[in-house]
Design an enzyme around this catalytic site. Structure first.
Site, PDB file in Angstrom:
ATOM      1  N   ASP A 131       0.857  -1.182   0.000  1.00 10.79           N
ATOM      2  CA  ASP A 131       0.000   0.000   0.000  1.00 10.79           C
ATOM      3  C   ASP A 131       0.892   1.229   0.000  1.00 10.79           C
ATOM      4  O   ASP A 131       1.499   1.561   1.017  1.00 10.79           O
ATOM      5  CB  ASP A 131      -0.918  -0.009   1.225  1.00 10.79           C
ATOM      6  CG  ASP A 131      -1.758   1.253   1.328  1.00 10.79           C
ATOM      7  OD1 ASP A 131      -2.121   1.808   0.280  1.00 10.79           O
ATOM      8  OD2 ASP A 131      -2.045   1.683   2.465  1.00 10.79           O
ATOM      9  N   GLY A 174       1.510   5.104  -0.138  1.00 18.61           N
ATOM     10  CA  GLY A 174       0.967   6.439   0.064  1.00 18.61           C
ATOM     11  C   GLY A 174       1.898   7.486  -0.511  1.00 18.61           C
ATOM     12  O   GLY A 174       2.820   7.171  -1.281  1.00 18.61           O
ATOM     13  N   LYS A 186       3.362   0.798   3.043  1.00 23.10           N
ATOM     14  CA  LYS A 186       3.125  -0.299   3.967  1.00 23.10           C
ATOM     15  C   LYS A 186       3.308  -1.616   3.225  1.00 23.10           C
ATOM     16  O   LYS A 186       2.710  -1.841   2.178  1.00 23.10           O
ATOM     17  CB  LYS A 186       1.707  -0.227   4.537  1.00 23.10           C
ATOM     18  CG  LYS A 186       1.479   0.921   5.493  1.00 23.10           C
ATOM     19  CD  LYS A 186       0.058   0.899   6.043  1.00 23.10           C
ATOM     20  CE  LYS A 186      -0.195   2.076   6.970  1.00 23.10           C
ATOM     21  NZ  LYS A 186      -1.582   2.078   7.493  1.00 23.10           N
ATOM     22  N   TYR A 190     -21.606   4.055  -6.194  1.00 23.15           N
ATOM     23  CA  TYR A 190     -21.087   5.426  -6.123  1.00 23.15           C
ATOM     24  C   TYR A 190     -21.334   6.109  -7.461  1.00 23.15           C
ATOM     25  O   TYR A 190     -21.082   5.529  -8.513  1.00 23.15           O
ATOM     26  CB  TYR A 190     -19.589   5.369  -5.812  1.00 23.15           C
ATOM     27  CG  TYR A 190     -19.003   6.587  -5.144  1.00 23.15           C
ATOM     28  CD1 TYR A 190     -19.468   7.018  -3.910  1.00 23.15           C
ATOM     29  CD2 TYR A 190     -17.956   7.284  -5.736  1.00 23.15           C
ATOM     30  CE1 TYR A 190     -18.908   8.111  -3.278  1.00 23.15           C
ATOM     31  CE2 TYR A 190     -17.379   8.383  -5.110  1.00 23.15           C
ATOM     32  CZ  TYR A 190     -17.859   8.795  -3.882  1.00 23.15           C
ATOM     33  OH  TYR A 190     -17.299   9.888  -3.252  1.00 23.15           O
ATOM     34  N   GLY A 243     -11.631   6.857  -4.030  1.00 24.35           N
ATOM     35  CA  GLY A 243     -10.271   6.511  -3.631  1.00 24.35           C
ATOM     36  C   GLY A 243     -10.059   5.011  -3.540  1.00 24.35           C
ATOM     37  O   GLY A 243     -10.923   4.278  -3.047  1.00 24.35           O
ATOM     38  N   ASP A 262      -8.142   3.508  -1.587  1.00 22.92           N
ATOM     39  CA  ASP A 262      -8.138   3.107  -0.181  1.00 22.92           C
ATOM     40  C   ASP A 262      -9.551   2.827   0.317  1.00 22.92           C
ATOM     41  O   ASP A 262      -9.778   1.886   1.086  1.00 22.92           O
ATOM     42  CB  ASP A 262      -7.457   4.172   0.677  1.00 22.92           C
ATOM     43  CG  ASP A 262      -8.016   5.571   0.475  1.00 22.92           C
ATOM     44  OD1 ASP A 262      -8.732   5.799  -0.521  1.00 22.92           O
ATOM     45  OD2 ASP A 262      -7.744   6.446   1.315  1.00 22.92           O
ATOM     46  N   ARG A 263     -10.504   3.622  -0.137  1.00 22.86           N
ATOM     47  CA  ARG A 263     -11.894   3.406   0.288  1.00 22.86           C
ATOM     48  C   ARG A 263     -12.444   2.110  -0.306  1.00 22.86           C
ATOM     49  O   ARG A 263     -13.228   1.395   0.343  1.00 22.86           O
ATOM     50  CB  ARG A 263     -12.754   4.605  -0.103  1.00 22.86           C
ATOM     51  CG  ARG A 263     -12.318   5.904   0.586  1.00 22.86           C
ATOM     52  CD  ARG A 263     -13.088   7.110   0.082  1.00 22.86           C
ATOM     53  NE  ARG A 263     -14.478   7.086   0.556  1.00 22.86           N
ATOM     54  CZ  ARG A 263     -15.393   7.966   0.162  1.00 22.86           C
ATOM     55  NH1 ARG A 263     -15.076   8.922  -0.712  1.00 22.86           N
ATOM     56  NH2 ARG A 263     -16.622   7.899   0.642  1.00 22.86           N
ATOM     57  N   ASP A 301     -12.429   5.862   8.498  1.00 19.52           N
ATOM     58  CA  ASP A 301     -10.971   5.875   8.361  1.00 19.52           C
ATOM     59  C   ASP A 301     -10.458   7.231   8.825  1.00 19.52           C
ATOM     60  O   ASP A 301     -10.662   8.248   8.155  1.00 19.52           O
ATOM     61  CB  ASP A 301     -10.584   5.622   6.904  1.00 19.52           C
ATOM     62  CG  ASP A 301      -9.079   5.507   6.706  1.00 19.52           C
ATOM     63  OD1 ASP A 301      -8.337   5.523   7.710  1.00 19.52           O
ATOM     64  OD2 ASP A 301      -8.633   5.397   5.549  1.00 19.52           O
ATOM     65  N   THR A 331      -5.413  11.329   7.199  1.00 20.16           N
ATOM     66  CA  THR A 331      -5.279  12.718   6.764  1.00 20.16           C
ATOM     67  C   THR A 331      -6.654  13.356   6.632  1.00 20.16           C
ATOM     68  O   THR A 331      -6.892  14.472   7.091  1.00 20.16           O
ATOM     69  CB  THR A 331      -4.530  12.793   5.421  1.00 20.16           C
ATOM     70  OG1 THR A 331      -3.263  12.156   5.568  1.00 20.16           O
ATOM     71  CG2 THR A 331      -4.315  14.238   5.007  1.00 20.16           C
TER      72      THR A 331
END
Length: 243
Positions: A6, A8, A13, A87, A94, A96-97, A117, A120
């Site tokens: 992952d 960023g 990660k 959606y 995103g 991540d979502r 979550d 940020t």
């Protein structure tokens, strides 16, 4: 074994899963990614496949090195996922979502789930008991709120997050901590209350970098899981491995 990456904007990660169990995890900066990635491969030669979620700054050579080391799924908006995405603008959702919702439907089957979550930004993502994702909300996270007060005012200082002693701040610093922290706590508790009023038997998951700081102060019942995104990426990899 599965390798989860992952990426960023500043950090990457790395995690190794055996089936659905996390075996090892490491957070590295993007500049040292390749060295740490190669070290993971050497430590875990049983790694067969991986998934790469990149919203940051991995170089082409980094990606190629991953692809040479194992079969890797490059996660994007066209990757099959284990839920129905309703959606309205799916291409702007995103990555991540997407991973967080995938973890929710994998771990809490046939349940209404709200994933919060706290990073940020604070994101709210709701998936129904029928595995239908509808969306949620986005608001500024803890650090963003502290920074905004400093950046957009002439005299307010930039503070390190701190649990407020009282709702009534008796100094400028105390007032900032009260405003920021209680503001977020009330926002989260308030959102949970609204969702609970609309959806029965709601399960609430809190994840992200500020999980530990916020979870002990929230009034609502939640499940705190700082590895939820990694688990979601692993579930997407497993889902596509069975396609």
């Amino acid at each position: 074994m599965n390798l989860i990456i992952d990426c960023g904007n500043s950090f990457v990660k790395l995690a190794v899963f055996e089936a659905n169990r996390i075996v090892d995890k490491k957070i590295v900066d993007t500049e040292n990614f390749l060295k740490n990635f190669q070290n993971f491969i050497e430590i875990y030669p049983a790694i067969e496949k991986g998934i790469l979620s990149s919203v940051g700054n991995l170089t082409k050579s980094d990606v190629l090195a991953v692809q040479k080391a194992c079969r890797v799924l490059l996660l994007d908006h066209d990757t099959p996922v284990p839920f129905s995405n309703q959606y309205a603008t799916p291409k702007t959702l995103g990555i991540d979502r997407i991973a967080l919702v995938s973890a929710a439907v994998e771990q809490y089957k046939n349940k209404n789930v709200l994933v919060i979550d706290a990073g940020t930004c604070i994101t709210y993502d709701f998936v129904s008991e029928d595995n239908i994702y509808f969306g949620g909300g986005i608001s500024p996270g803890l650090q963003l709120r502290y920074k905004a007060l400093n950046n957009y005012t002439a005299k307010l200082p930039l503070l390190v997050p701190e649990e407020p002693m009282d709702i009534v701040g008796n100094s400028t610093n105390a007032a900032i901590h009260s405003g920021v922290v209680f503001g977020i706590l009330n926002e989260i508790d308030g959102n949970i209350s609204i969702y609970q009023g609309k959806y029965r038997d709601l399960t609430v998951i809190l994840t992200g970098g500020d999980t530990n700081f916020l979870s002990k102060q929230l009034k609502s019942g939640i499940f705190a899981n700082s590895n939820f995104l990694l688990e979601g990426l692993n579930s997407i990899l497993q889902f596509n491995s069975h396609e």
